[in-house]
Design a protein around this motif. Structure first.
Motif, PDB file in Angstrom:
ATOM      1  N   PHE A  55      -5.857  -5.190   4.240  1.00  0.00           N
ATOM      2  CA  PHE A  55      -6.390  -4.083   5.363  1.00  0.00           C
ATOM      3  C   PHE A  55      -6.876  -4.252   5.976  1.00  0.00           C
ATOM      4  CE2 PHE A  55      -5.284  -0.634   1.232  1.00  0.00           C
ATOM      5  CZ  PHE A  55      -4.473  -0.315   2.167  1.00  0.00           C
ATOM      6  N   ALA A  56      -8.473  -5.373   6.338  1.00  0.00           N
ATOM      7  CA  ALA A  56      -9.102  -5.641   7.378  1.00  0.00           C
ATOM      8  C   ALA A  56      -8.691  -7.001   8.429  1.00  0.00           C
ATOM      9  CB  ALA A  56     -10.444  -6.270   6.964  1.00  0.00           C
ATOM     10  N   ALA A  57      -7.458  -7.665   7.447  1.00  0.00           N
ATOM     11  CA  ALA A  57      -7.058  -8.449   8.265  1.00  0.00           C
ATOM     12  C   ALA A  57      -5.979  -7.904   8.598  1.00  0.00           C
ATOM     13  CB  ALA A  57      -6.328  -9.551   7.206  1.00  0.00           C
ATOM     14  N   ALA A  58      -5.559  -6.495   8.760  1.00  0.00           N
ATOM     15  CA  ALA A  58      -4.207  -6.372   9.299  1.00  0.00           C
ATOM     16  C   ALA A  58      -4.651  -5.281  10.284  1.00  0.00           C
ATOM     17  CB  ALA A  58      -3.197  -5.598   8.883  1.00  0.00           C
ATOM     18  N   ASP A 221       3.618  17.201   6.223  1.00  0.00           N
ATOM     19  CA  ASP A 221       4.702  16.837   6.860  1.00  0.00           C
ATOM     20  C   ASP A 221       3.716  15.513   7.507  1.00  0.00           C
ATOM     21  OD1 ASP A 221       6.652  16.204   9.133  1.00  0.00           O
ATOM     22  OD2 ASP A 221       6.234  18.230  10.285  1.00  0.00           O
ATOM     23  N   VAL A 222       3.431  14.272   6.545  1.00  0.00           N
ATOM     24  CA  VAL A 222       3.362  13.130   7.385  1.00  0.00           C
ATOM     25  C   VAL A 222       4.380  12.051   6.571  1.00  0.00           C
ATOM     26  CG1 VAL A 222       0.551  14.026   7.481  1.00  0.00           C
ATOM     27  CG2 VAL A 222       1.463  12.872   5.406  1.00  0.00           C
ATOM     28  N   PRO A 223       4.154  10.844   7.456  1.00  0.00           N
ATOM     29  CA  PRO A 223       4.719  10.336   6.899  1.00  0.00           C
ATOM     30  C   PRO A 223       5.054   9.182   5.922  1.00  0.00           C
ATOM     31  CG  PRO A 223       4.495   9.329   9.311  1.00  0.00           C
ATOM     32  CD  PRO A 223       3.807  10.572   8.411  1.00  0.00           C
ATOM     33  N   VAL A 224       5.671   9.618   5.225  1.00  0.00           N
ATOM     34  CA  VAL A 224       4.866   8.845   3.394  1.00  0.00           C
ATOM     35  C   VAL A 224       6.161   7.924   2.879  1.00  0.00           C
ATOM     36  CG1 VAL A 224       4.268   9.686   1.010  1.00  0.00           C
ATOM     37  CG2 VAL A 224       4.333  10.619   3.148  1.00  0.00           C
ATOM     38  N   LEU A 225       4.827   6.620   2.632  1.00  0.00           N
ATOM     39  CA  LEU A 225       5.789   5.514   1.428  1.00  0.00           C
ATOM     40  C   LEU A 225       5.454   5.616   0.384  1.00  0.00           C
ATOM     41  CD1 LEU A 225       7.041   2.496   1.259  1.00  0.00           C
ATOM     42  CD2 LEU A 225       4.685   1.665   1.436  1.00  0.00           C
ATOM     43  N   HIS A 226       6.865   5.733  -0.542  1.00  0.00           N
ATOM     44  CA  HIS A 226       6.323   6.766  -1.782  1.00  0.00           C
ATOM     45  C   HIS A 226       6.899   5.071  -2.609  1.00  0.00           C
ATOM     46  CE1 HIS A 226       7.138  10.962  -1.017  1.00  0.00           C
ATOM     47  NE2 HIS A 226       7.940  10.025   0.214  1.00  0.00           N
ATOM     48  N   ILE A 227       6.377   5.117  -3.595  1.00  0.00           N
ATOM     49  CA  ILE A 227       6.707   3.065  -4.308  1.00  0.00           C
ATOM     50  C   ILE A 227       6.389   3.307  -5.635  1.00  0.00           C
ATOM     51  CG2 ILE A 227       5.714   1.132  -4.644  1.00  0.00           C
ATOM     52  CD1 ILE A 227       4.930   1.220  -1.734  1.00  0.00           C
ATOM     53  N   SER A 228       7.476   3.055  -6.430  1.00  0.00           N
ATOM     54  CA  SER A 228       7.519   3.130  -8.180  1.00  0.00           C
ATOM     55  C   SER A 228       8.088   2.237  -8.895  1.00  0.00           C
ATOM     56  CB  SER A 228       7.809   4.640  -8.486  1.00  0.00           C
ATOM     57  OG  SER A 228       6.984   4.099  -9.958  1.00  0.00           O
ATOM     58  N   GLY A 229       8.739   2.529  -9.987  1.00  0.00           N
ATOM     59  CA  GLY A 229       8.913   1.250 -11.072  1.00  0.00           C
ATOM     60  C   GLY A 229       9.771   2.145 -12.018  1.00  0.00           C
ATOM     61  N   THR A 287       3.754  -2.441   3.187  1.00  0.00           N
ATOM     62  CA  THR A 287       2.646  -1.509   2.826  1.00  0.00           C
ATOM     63  C   THR A 287       2.313  -1.946   4.876  1.00  0.00           C
ATOM     64  OG1 THR A 287       2.238  -1.587   1.225  1.00  0.00           O
ATOM     65  CG2 THR A 287       0.332  -0.436   2.001  1.00  0.00           C
ATOM     66  N   VAL A 288       1.817  -2.887   5.255  1.00  0.00           N
ATOM     67  CA  VAL A 288       0.856  -2.718   6.367  1.00  0.00           C
ATOM     68  C   VAL A 288       1.937  -2.676   7.371  1.00  0.00           C
ATOM     69  CG1 VAL A 288      -0.355  -4.408   7.855  1.00  0.00           C
ATOM     70  CG2 VAL A 288      -0.412  -4.720   6.026  1.00  0.00           C
ATOM     71  N   ALA A 289       3.531  -2.847   7.102  1.00  0.00           N
ATOM     72  CA  ALA A 289       4.688  -2.819   8.197  1.00  0.00           C
ATOM     73  C   ALA A 289       4.433  -1.235   7.993  1.00  0.00           C
ATOM     74  CB  ALA A 289       5.946  -3.449   7.803  1.00  0.00           C
ATOM     75  N   PHE A 290       4.605  -0.272   7.301  1.00  0.00           N
ATOM     76  CA  PHE A 290       4.720   1.236   7.460  1.00  0.00           C
ATOM     77  C   PHE A 290       3.485   1.266   8.080  1.00  0.00           C
ATOM     78  CE2 PHE A 290       3.791   4.528   5.489  1.00  0.00           C
ATOM     79  CZ  PHE A 290       5.332   5.886   5.230  1.00  0.00           C
ATOM     80  N   LEU A 291       2.599   0.846   7.957  1.00  0.00           N
ATOM     81  CA  LEU A 291       1.318   1.457   8.371  1.00  0.00           C
ATOM     82  C   LEU A 291       0.972   0.751   9.332  1.00  0.00           C
ATOM     83  CD1 LEU A 291      -1.861   0.285   5.888  1.00  0.00           C
ATOM     84  CD2 LEU A 291      -0.719   3.060   6.142  1.00  0.00           C
ATOM     85  N   ASP A 292       1.466  -0.448  10.492  1.00  0.00           N
ATOM     86  CA  ASP A 292       1.419   0.086  11.823  1.00  0.00           C
ATOM     87  C   ASP A 292       2.273   0.377  12.712  1.00  0.00           C
ATOM     88  OD1 ASP A 292      -0.249  -2.046  11.460  1.00  0.00           O
ATOM     89  OD2 ASP A 292       1.611  -3.999  11.234  1.00  0.00           O
ATOM     90  N   GLU A 293       3.731   0.992  11.844  1.00  0.00           N
ATOM     91  CA  GLU A 293       4.825   1.880  12.665  1.00  0.00           C
ATOM     92  C   GLU A 293       4.154   3.437  12.529  1.00  0.00           C
ATOM     93  OE1 GLU A 293       9.063   3.222  11.906  1.00  0.00           O
ATOM     94  OE2 GLU A 293       8.668   2.204  10.608  1.00  0.00           O
ATOM     95  N   HIS A 294       3.197   3.734  11.176  1.00  0.00           N
ATOM     96  CA  HIS A 294       3.186   4.969  11.703  1.00  0.00           C
ATOM     97  C   HIS A 294       1.935   5.527  11.742  1.00  0.00           C
ATOM     98  CE1 HIS A 294       7.085   6.614  10.146  1.00  0.00           C
ATOM     99  NE2 HIS A 294       7.286   5.284   9.752  1.00  0.00           N
ATOM    100  N   VAL A 295       0.911   4.705  12.209  1.00  0.00           N
ATOM    101  CA  VAL A 295      -0.539   4.419  12.892  1.00  0.00           C
ATOM    102  C   VAL A 295      -0.757   4.405  13.992  1.00  0.00           C
ATOM    103  CG1 VAL A 295      -2.977   4.372  11.964  1.00  0.00           C
ATOM    104  CG2 VAL A 295      -1.165   4.810   9.979  1.00  0.00           C
TER     105      VAL A 295
END
Length: 543
Positions: A55-58, A221-229, A287-295
């Motif tokens: 996260f810090a590197a991003a 009402d926030v953007p969410v990246l939902h991840i599972s297997g 994950t980082v791409a999603f955060l960059d877009e929405h944060v």
């Protein structure tokens, strides 16, 4: 890692005076947005350090926090009880620091996924996005017996006291077989008031309200990246949460489902099944791409698909616009036999097309002292997988219904359910349904499963009486799958009255199930005639 600053055990005051402890990893350029990670498993360690450095590197400040009563944080640990308000306070504390621009995201898996939703319900104004991984559902969605899975005693031992406990020094399979349930913790060598308190609430009473979020999920009402297997033992919550958020009209929802267990993106092979070289992805980059877009507001060069799923069997990724995907429709398979569907050597059949004009019923015996096994390791960190059920299906207390051999491939993509008509000679019974892929070499691969306890056939707000001999219709959610049935394979449905140790064994007495140790042997009947058409319903799409 160069060019980061670390600050350990930073105190975060909660509204009730309790102080939580956080470790910070700050990037070189400040102020920056923050990513809050709350965990009961310890904020410090090698894995946590690597995650914080990612996260810090991003360009994010990583804020790793021990939840209340765990690790270096004050207070007493009662699972989920304070995690909503505490989450709000942590998010807003981070947003107000001089090193933060006021924008905060949250990230976490399992317990750490669940508590993100609890915090989001509190509506912290600085929360901009969530990454929720292998997220548990509301109470009784995954454990529909009204009681925690026996295997969760392993988890209660892990989170006993303040730091993660070693759990490999206990014979857990023997512990899971212990009765009564109320003293199972003592059988494992410790006493857990949290375990015992959970057992006391088998209906959806006020005790569970701080745990629940799915009945109010539309409020988030926030953007969410939902991840599972697909083999995550809490899989049902992730596509469900995605669908509920989309149905509520909330934009920027993403669903990512891989061929993984509860530990996502760590191995291409589960048990005997190898999902191929594409099974593992660069999840950090996603994950980082999603955060960059929405944060950060950094628009991607190419928009990601709302749904990215791994199609097992074909072993390839698919981009879709919805879940279930476009073109996938419900397909019904009718149960049929001449009354001898017991075991894989019986005459149980799955029939597609029109419902059979005549039918019969199948009976089996449920002995609480000889439960049908659910194939799994001893740890609650992963319950089951794509395991081989050939041996289990040689038992006479397992009903087996099998399709003809497939000549063409078919993709099973979406929810699966079983509608059955059952009766029991006892005062309560479980109906467990499992979907399987029968390979040409007779490897019988579990795909997904579900169950209902008859006392809770109408839900968990209250228990219902079960009258011996009366027939009940049950509608069992068998979770989801995304699997290609290849030519030469067959589809199979397995029906039992137990799946031990995934679920506690129904003793059949109609009693409290907590303090009882002795059960009754019961005769169960499954009807599949025109008046009582038991059936399997899958979501399928032509290849």
């Amino acid at each position: 890692m160069a060019n980061v600053t670390r600050r350990f055990n930073q105190g975060i005051p909660m509204r009730d005076g309790v102080t939580l402890a956080a470790d910070l990893t700050l990037p070189e350029e400040l102020p920056a947005p923050a990513v809050v990670v709350r965990t009961p498993y310890g904020k410090t360690g090698e894995l946590q350090t690597k995650r914080a450095e990612t996260f810090a590197a991003a360009g994010y400040v990583a804020v790793f926090v021990d939840v209340r009563g765990r690790g270096d944080s004050d207070g007493a640990f009662t699972p989920y009880a304070a995690d909503g308000p505490d989450g709000y306070d942590v998010i807003e504390w981070a947003a107000a620091q001089e090193w933060c621009i006021g924008a905060v995201a949250t990230w976490g898996g399992s317990y750490g996924g669940h508590i993100q939703w609890l915090a989001a319900l509190e509506k912290p104004p600085s929360l901009k996005a969530m990454v929720a991984i292998v997220t548990p559902s509301d109470p009784f969605v995954e454990n529909p017996t009204g009681l925690p899975t026996p295997m969760s005693i392993n988890w209660f031992r892990l989170v006993d006291a303040r730091v993660p406990q070693h759990t490999d020094n206990v014979d857990w399979m023997s512990v899971y077989a212990h009765r009564p349930l109320l003293s199972m913790d003592e059988a494992a060598g410790f006493v857990s008031e949290n375990w015992r308190e959970t057992l006391r609430h088998s209906t959806l009473d006020e005790f569970w309200e701080p745990h629940r979020y799915q009945h109010r999920i539309a409020e988030v009402d926030v953007p969410v990246l939902h991840i599972s297997g697909w083999y995550d033992d809490e899989e049902i919550g992730t596509p469900l949460n995605f669908s509920l958020m989309v149905e509520a009209g909330h934009a920027d929802q993403r669903l990512l489902m891989g061929p993984w267990g509860h530990q996502v993106n760590t191995t291409r092979k589960l048990g005997e099944v190898d999902f191929g070289p594409d099974a593992l992805i660069d999840l950090d980059n996603v994950t980082v791409a999603f955060l960059d877009e929405h944060v950060k507001g950094s628009a991607p060069s190419e928009a990601a698909a709302p749904v990215r799923i791994f199609l097992m069997g074909a072993n390839e990724w698919r981009d879709e616009t919805s879940w279930p995907p476009a073109g996938a429709t419900e397909q019904t398979w009718w149960l049929a036999s001449s009354g001898r569907a017991n075991s894989l050597f019986g005459d149980g059949r799955l029939i597609s097309g029109p419902a059979p004009g005549e039918g019969a019923s199948d009976t089996w015996t449920h002995d609480p002292d000889r439960p049908v096994p659910f194939v799994t390791g001893a740890s609650s960190s992963q319950i089951g997988g794509p395991d081989d059920y050939y041996g289990v299906e040689t038992r006479g207390d397992v009903l087996v219904y099998t399709s003809d051999v497939f000549d063409e491939p078919v993709d099973l993509i979406g929810p699966v359910r079983f509608v059955g008509h059952v009766s029991t000679s006892a005062h309560d019974a479980d109906v467990v349904a499992m979907l399987l892929d029968v390979h040409p070499n007779n490897f019988v691969q579990r795909l997904c499963d579900g169950m209902v306890r008859l006392r809770f056939r109408d839900g968990h707000k209250s228990r219902q009486d079960v009258r011996p001999g009366e027939t009940y219709e049950v509608d069992i959610a068998m979770w989801d799958t995304c699997h290609r049935l290849l030519p030469g394979h067959r589809l199979r449905l397995q029906i039992t009255s137990s799946a031990f140790p995934k679920h506690d064994v129904n003793l059949g007495t109609g009693g409290d199930m907590i303090s009882e140790a002795d059960g009754v042997i019961a005769t169960q009947t499954l009807w599949h005639d025109p008046e009582r058409p038991s059936r399997l319903v899958v979501t399928a799409r032509p290849c």
